[in-house]
Design a protein around this motif. Structure first.
Motif, short mmCIF file in Angstrom:
data_model
loop_
_atom_site.label_atom_id
_atom_site.label_comp_id
_atom_site.label_asym_id
_atom_site.label_seq_id
_atom_site.Cartn_x
_atom_site.Cartn_y
_atom_site.Cartn_z
N ASP A 112 0.83 -1.19 0.00
CA ASP A 112 0.00 0.00 0.00
C ASP A 112 0.87 1.25 0.00
N GLY A 113 0.22 2.42 0.16
CA GLY A 113 0.96 3.67 0.10
C GLY A 113 1.97 3.87 1.21
N LEU A 114 1.85 3.09 2.30
CA LEU A 114 2.84 3.11 3.37
C LEU A 114 3.89 2.03 3.19
N ARG A 115 3.84 1.38 2.03
CA ARG A 115 4.77 0.29 1.67
C ARG A 115 4.66 -0.89 2.64
N ARG A 116 3.43 -1.13 3.10
CA ARG A 116 3.16 -2.33 3.89
C ARG A 116 2.68 -3.40 2.92
N ARG A 117 3.30 -4.56 2.97
CA ARG A 117 2.87 -5.64 2.08
C ARG A 117 1.50 -6.12 2.49
N GLN A 118 0.59 -6.20 1.51
CA GLN A 118 -0.79 -6.59 1.77
C GLN A 118 -0.99 -8.07 1.42
N PRO A 119 -1.58 -8.84 2.33
CA PRO A 119 -1.82 -10.26 2.04
C PRO A 119 -2.91 -10.44 0.99
N CYS A 120 -2.87 -11.59 0.33
CA CYS A 120 -3.85 -11.91 -0.70
C CYS A 120 -4.98 -12.74 -0.09
N MET A 121 -6.23 -12.35 -0.36
CA MET A 121 -7.37 -13.15 0.05
C MET A 121 -7.51 -14.39 -0.83
N TYR A 122 -7.30 -14.20 -2.13
CA TYR A 122 -7.42 -15.28 -3.11
C TYR A 122 -6.28 -15.12 -4.11
N GLY A 123 -6.12 -16.18 -4.93
CA GLY A 123 -5.18 -16.09 -6.04
C GLY A 123 -3.86 -16.76 -5.76
N MET A 124 -3.14 -17.05 -6.84
CA MET A 124 -1.80 -17.65 -6.78
C MET A 124 -0.79 -16.54 -7.03
N GLN A 125 -0.24 -15.98 -5.94
CA GLN A 125 0.73 -14.90 -6.12
C GLN A 125 2.14 -15.42 -6.38
N SER A 126 2.34 -16.70 -6.19
CA SER A 126 3.63 -17.32 -6.50
C SER A 126 3.37 -18.64 -7.21
N ARG A 127 4.09 -18.87 -8.30
CA ARG A 127 3.86 -20.08 -9.08
C ARG A 127 5.16 -20.50 -9.77
N THR A 128 5.34 -21.81 -9.85
CA THR A 128 6.54 -22.36 -10.50
C THR A 128 6.18 -22.82 -11.92
N ALA A 129 6.96 -22.37 -12.89
CA ALA A 129 6.76 -22.75 -14.29
C ALA A 129 7.80 -23.79 -14.68
N ALA A 130 7.33 -24.87 -15.29
CA ALA A 130 8.24 -25.91 -15.76
C ALA A 130 9.12 -25.37 -16.88
N ARG A 131 10.18 -26.09 -17.17
CA ARG A 131 11.10 -25.64 -18.22
C ARG A 131 10.40 -25.53 -19.56
N GLU A 132 9.41 -26.36 -19.83
CA GLU A 132 8.72 -26.34 -21.12
C GLU A 132 7.62 -25.29 -21.19
N ALA A 133 7.25 -24.67 -20.07
CA ALA A 133 6.14 -23.73 -20.05
C ALA A 133 6.50 -22.46 -20.83
N ALA A 134 5.50 -21.93 -21.52
CA ALA A 134 5.71 -20.69 -22.29
C ALA A 134 5.35 -19.46 -21.48
N THR A 135 4.36 -19.60 -20.58
CA THR A 135 3.92 -18.46 -19.76
C THR A 135 3.62 -18.93 -18.35
N VAL A 136 3.50 -17.98 -17.44
CA VAL A 136 3.07 -18.26 -16.07
C VAL A 136 2.11 -17.15 -15.67
N GLU A 137 0.97 -17.54 -15.06
CA GLU A 137 -0.08 -16.60 -14.69
C GLU A 137 -0.14 -16.48 -13.17
N LEU A 138 -0.20 -15.23 -12.68
CA LEU A 138 -0.25 -14.95 -11.26
C LEU A 138 -1.45 -14.05 -10.95
#
Length: 274
Positions: A112-138
């Motif tokens: 946020d504007g105070l540079r406090r990291r905000q937790p996520c209610m939903y969603g994949m904010q971190s994801r591992t892409a295999a070597r063959e993957a073309a894209t990764v969605e977060l």
């Protein structure tokens, strides 16, 4: 019966007056409903910053893009206002699989504007892409933005929100390889369910106040970082509608009760003597 008909007519009139806005939302979904111009994707910045101070500005509904080297930290910033629940999405186009040496892990963080990291209610904010993957969605859906909070609380507040994208794990030989990123944000409108009894003196826009000198086009630094339709004052919410409806129903109930009580207390009518 006359009283019942009067009450029924008053309820129908109230429903017609307040319309769909007075109907409560019974179901909540993690998928946001775009607000404002968020439904139409428009072009945003084509470069990203490398620090909080140089973060590239975009508004909700826009798509920000950038090209960088694997290992770089990329920063963007967008505005979020009272009653909104922002969802940030990121799409990373990875280098050709032939030149990569293994899987890679990517992550987005929102501050946020105070540079406090905000937790996520939903969603994949971190994801591992295999070597063959073309894209990764977060994706990261934040908590609803509140008009104010106590000093010891970390609730999201109206103002600027920073998005940071980086790779957190990959083979060392893959550092420096080019990639492309696309960032966007939309909000679901939560309304009075998350309204509070106060508001901030000014939105949390780092490095800017409402008293700042105007820019070349006559707007202040805070206004320049505002949503497309400007910052809300923080006092209005759909709670006002429910308050008005409740007051009207209470008044009608009081009138109906008085009418029934008065009618039941009258002596029976005696027919005139023949």
């Amino acid at each position: 019966m006359r009283t019942v008909r009067a009450l029924t007519a008053a309820l129908l009139a109230g429903a017609a007056l307040f319309g769909p806005a007075a109907v409560p939302v019974l179901a909540d979904s993690p998928t946001p409903t775009p607000s404002g111009s968020a439904s139409a994707e428009t072009a945003g910045p084509t470069e990203a910053g490398t620090t909080f101070r140089t973060a590239a500005f975009f508004r909700q509904g826009q798509q920000a893009t950038a090209e960088a080297s694997t290992g770089d930290y990329l920063y963007w910033v967008f505005p979020a206002d009272t009653g909104q629940r922002p969802t940030v999405t990121a799409s990373v186009t990875l280098p050709e699989s032939a030149v990569r040496h293994g899987a890679s892990t990517w992550r987005i963080d929102v501050y946020d504007g105070l540079r406090r990291r905000q937790p996520c209610m939903y969603g994949m904010q971190s994801r591992t892409a295999a070597r063959e993957a073309a894209t990764v969605e977060l994706a990261c859906t934040l908590r609803p933005v509140r008009p104010w909070a106590d000093t010891w609380d970390d609730d999201p507040l109206p103002g600027s929100y920073y998005v940071r994208l980086t790779v957190t794990g990959l083979p060392e030989d893959d550092l420096g390889q080019p990639f492309a990123a696309r960032i966007g944000a939309v909000s679901a409108e939560e309304g009075g369910a998350y309204a509070g009894g106060g508001s901030l003196a000014a939105p949390l826009v780092p490095g800017a106040t409402t008293e700042d000198a105007a820019t070349a086009d006559g707007t202040s630094a805070v206004e320049a970082r505002a949503p497309e339709d400007g910052w809300s004052s923080g006092w209005w919410s759909d709670r006002w509608i429910w308050t008005a409806v409740g007051g009207a129903l209470a008044a009608l109930a009081g009138i109906g009760g008085y009418t029934l009580t008065r009618g039941s207390g009258r002596p029976p009518r005696v027919p005139p003597a023949a």
